[in-house]
Write a protein that holds these residues in place. Structure first.
Motif, short mmCIF file in Angstrom:
data_model
loop_
_atom_site.label_atom_id
_atom_site.label_comp_id
_atom_site.label_asym_id
_atom_site.label_seq_id
_atom_site.Cartn_x
_atom_site.Cartn_y
_atom_site.Cartn_z
N GLY A 79 -0.93 58.33 -38.77
CA GLY A 79 -1.21 57.28 -37.79
C GLY A 79 -2.70 57.08 -37.59
N PRO A 80 -3.14 56.18 -36.71
CA PRO A 80 -2.29 55.30 -35.89
C PRO A 80 -1.75 54.14 -36.71
N TRP A 81 -0.74 53.46 -36.14
CA TRP A 81 -0.13 52.31 -36.81
C TRP A 81 -0.36 51.01 -36.02
N CYS A 82 0.22 50.93 -34.82
CA CYS A 82 0.11 49.68 -34.04
C CYS A 82 -0.95 49.82 -32.95
N PRO A 83 -1.91 48.90 -32.88
CA PRO A 83 -2.83 48.92 -31.75
C PRO A 83 -2.07 48.61 -30.45
N ARG A 84 -2.65 48.98 -29.33
CA ARG A 84 -1.94 48.79 -28.05
C ARG A 84 -2.35 47.53 -27.31
N HIS A 85 -3.51 46.99 -27.66
CA HIS A 85 -4.04 45.81 -26.95
C HIS A 85 -4.79 44.94 -27.95
N ILE A 86 -4.79 43.64 -27.71
CA ILE A 86 -5.45 42.75 -28.67
C ILE A 86 -6.98 42.89 -28.67
N ASP A 87 -7.51 43.67 -27.72
CA ASP A 87 -8.95 43.97 -27.76
C ASP A 87 -9.26 45.24 -28.55
N ASP A 88 -8.22 45.96 -28.99
CA ASP A 88 -8.45 47.24 -29.67
C ASP A 88 -9.19 47.06 -31.00
N ASP A 104 -7.15 45.40 -41.93
CA ASP A 104 -7.09 46.32 -40.80
C ASP A 104 -6.23 45.71 -39.71
N VAL A 105 -5.26 46.49 -39.23
CA VAL A 105 -4.45 46.01 -38.11
C VAL A 105 -5.16 46.40 -36.81
N ASP A 106 -6.15 45.59 -36.43
CA ASP A 106 -6.80 45.78 -35.13
C ASP A 106 -6.21 44.76 -34.16
N GLY A 107 -6.68 44.77 -32.93
CA GLY A 107 -6.13 43.84 -31.94
C GLY A 107 -6.28 42.39 -32.38
N HIS A 108 -7.40 42.09 -32.99
CA HIS A 108 -7.67 40.73 -33.45
C HIS A 108 -6.63 40.29 -34.48
N PHE A 109 -6.31 41.19 -35.41
CA PHE A 109 -5.32 40.87 -36.44
C PHE A 109 -3.97 40.52 -35.79
N ILE A 110 -3.58 41.33 -34.78
CA ILE A 110 -2.32 41.07 -34.05
C ILE A 110 -2.39 39.70 -33.37
N TRP A 122 5.03 33.58 -34.53
CA TRP A 122 4.48 34.93 -34.39
C TRP A 122 3.84 35.09 -33.02
N LYS A 123 4.24 36.11 -32.29
CA LYS A 123 3.53 36.45 -31.04
C LYS A 123 3.86 37.90 -30.69
N LEU A 124 3.04 38.81 -31.18
CA LEU A 124 3.28 40.24 -31.00
C LEU A 124 2.58 40.79 -29.76
N PHE A 125 2.15 39.89 -28.85
CA PHE A 125 1.45 40.39 -27.66
C PHE A 125 1.91 39.61 -26.43
N ARG A 126 1.73 40.26 -25.27
CA ARG A 126 2.12 39.64 -24.00
C ARG A 126 0.91 38.90 -23.42
N GLU A 127 1.16 38.20 -22.30
CA GLU A 127 0.09 37.41 -21.68
C GLU A 127 -1.11 38.28 -21.28
N ASP A 128 -0.83 39.54 -20.90
CA ASP A 128 -1.94 40.42 -20.48
C ASP A 128 -2.66 41.04 -21.69
N GLY A 129 -2.29 40.65 -22.89
CA GLY A 129 -2.98 41.14 -24.07
C GLY A 129 -2.41 42.44 -24.63
N GLN A 153 12.61 41.54 -32.51
CA GLN A 153 11.90 40.54 -33.31
C GLN A 153 10.58 40.30 -32.60
N ASN A 154 9.55 40.04 -33.36
CA ASN A 154 8.20 39.91 -32.81
C ASN A 154 7.71 41.21 -32.18
N TYR A 155 7.81 42.27 -32.94
CA TYR A 155 7.30 43.57 -32.53
C TYR A 155 6.44 44.15 -33.66
#
Ligand SMILES: [Zn+2]
Ligand SMILES: [Zn+2]
Length: 316
Positions: A79-88, A104-110, A122-129, A153-155
């Motif tokens: 790991g790590p695999w999935c970032p936790r926030h789109i700012d990561d 690179d799967v960073d927050g920006h990529f997500i 595609w929307k792998l993030f919530r309104e709070d990022g 779906q969308n995870y």
């Protein structure tokens, strides 16, 4: 009546028969074969000892090395695999691949996936990022399968090694590989093993993954966890034990399940081999027939096998 017309198919048939009898299935006389060296495996990663057993492969009793591992690396963290926030930043996520390239799967990529795949579903993030990722074993198992459950779906899909820490993988590899002229397609189980005892897997099923608007990132070492195989690699990124060569040839990184060696892609001068066959293999006087791992972005460590395959079995 023109007899020539009738003769032609017979001549053609005769030609085919001659051609196929020349192209015999097992062709060890022409291809140099080097036996497996079990000492290359990292002893601490093997459960018990590497034993020799006669196993029927393709109907023929064949002397094989048999060993078990927990498919866990000792040279690097997982790991790590999935970032936790789109700012990561990129240190919080792994890698993903598309069209032969690694990203690179960073927050920006997500955040930019809809644009990346030109698909606004595609929307792998919530309104709070915050990133929608599989945070529990139940969620990972709902998402990490061909028919992704609607809820996931969308995870961003990640499964943690600790969920499957007791799984045991058994590798059966012929002591001396048997080269054949036919290409053996890769089975579901595994195509080979790194010297750390971690599975080299066939390509990740990206069609099914992407169809559900999910991604299942690899870590920077090319691995991730599946409920039915534990930690495994889809890419060779130079993170695992290598056996250096005395010439400029690329280092060895493991064995294919048919017993032929797998080597890194680039030699000491950073050159790629230019004469690889459809499986990703070629032959030289020192190493005999062997494979070179594909580029990390290609989702294919090797494409097929030229030897009679042993097997990979996971006890869940
Ligand atoms: Zn996988
Ligand atoms: Zn080579």
């Amino acid at each position: 009546m023109n007899t020539n017309k009738h003769l032609k198919p017979f001549l053609l048939l005769a030609l085919i028969v001659v051609f196929s009898s020349c192209k015999s299935d097992k062709n060890t006389a022409l291809v140099k074969v080097v036996s497996v060296n079990p000492d290359y495996f990292i002893t601490d990663n093997i459960i018990g000892k590497i034993t020799q057993e006669t196993v029927k492969l393709d109907g023929t009793p064949t002397l094989c090395y048999v060993f078990k591992t927990n498919s866990r690396p000792s040279e690097h963290q997982m790991g790590p695999w999935c970032p936790r926030h789109i700012d990561d930043a990129k240190d919080k996520g792994g890698i993903w691949f598309e069209d032969g390239k690694v990203y690179d799967v960073d927050g920006h990529f997500i955040a930019e996936l809809a644009e990346f795949y030109s698909d606004d579903q595609w929307k792998l993030f919530r309104e709070d990022g915050s990133v929608k990722y599989t945070a529990t074993q139940e969620e990972c198992e709902g998402a990490a399968k061909p028919d992704v459950e609607e809820a996931y779906q969308n995870y961003c899909v990640e499964c943690l090694p600790k969920y499957y820490k007791d799984q045991i993988t058994t590798f059966t590899i012929p002591v001396t590989p048997v080269y054949t002229n036919r290409e053996h397609r890769l089975g579901r189980g595994g195509l080979g093993v790194a010297f750390n005892g971690v599975n080299f897997d066939p390509p990740a099923p990206t069609h099914a993954i992407l169809a559900a608007h999910t991604i299942a990132p690899l870590d920077d070492h090319g691995g991730h966890v599946n409920p039915h195989g534990g930690y495994h690699y889809h890419a060779a990124t130079g993170s695992t034990k290598e056996v250096g060569q005395t010439d400029v040839h690329a280092s060895m990184i493991g064995y294919a399940i048919d017993g032929f060696g797998i080597y890194a892609l680039l030699d000491q001068n950073k050159n790629q081999p230019t004469d690889l066959d459809e499986c990703g293999g070629h032959e030289d006087a020192i190493r005999g027939y062997h494979y070179h791992a594909g580029e990390p972005g290609g989702n294919e460590i090797i494409k097929c096998l030229h030897g009679i395959p042993g097997s990979v079995h996971v006890q869940e």
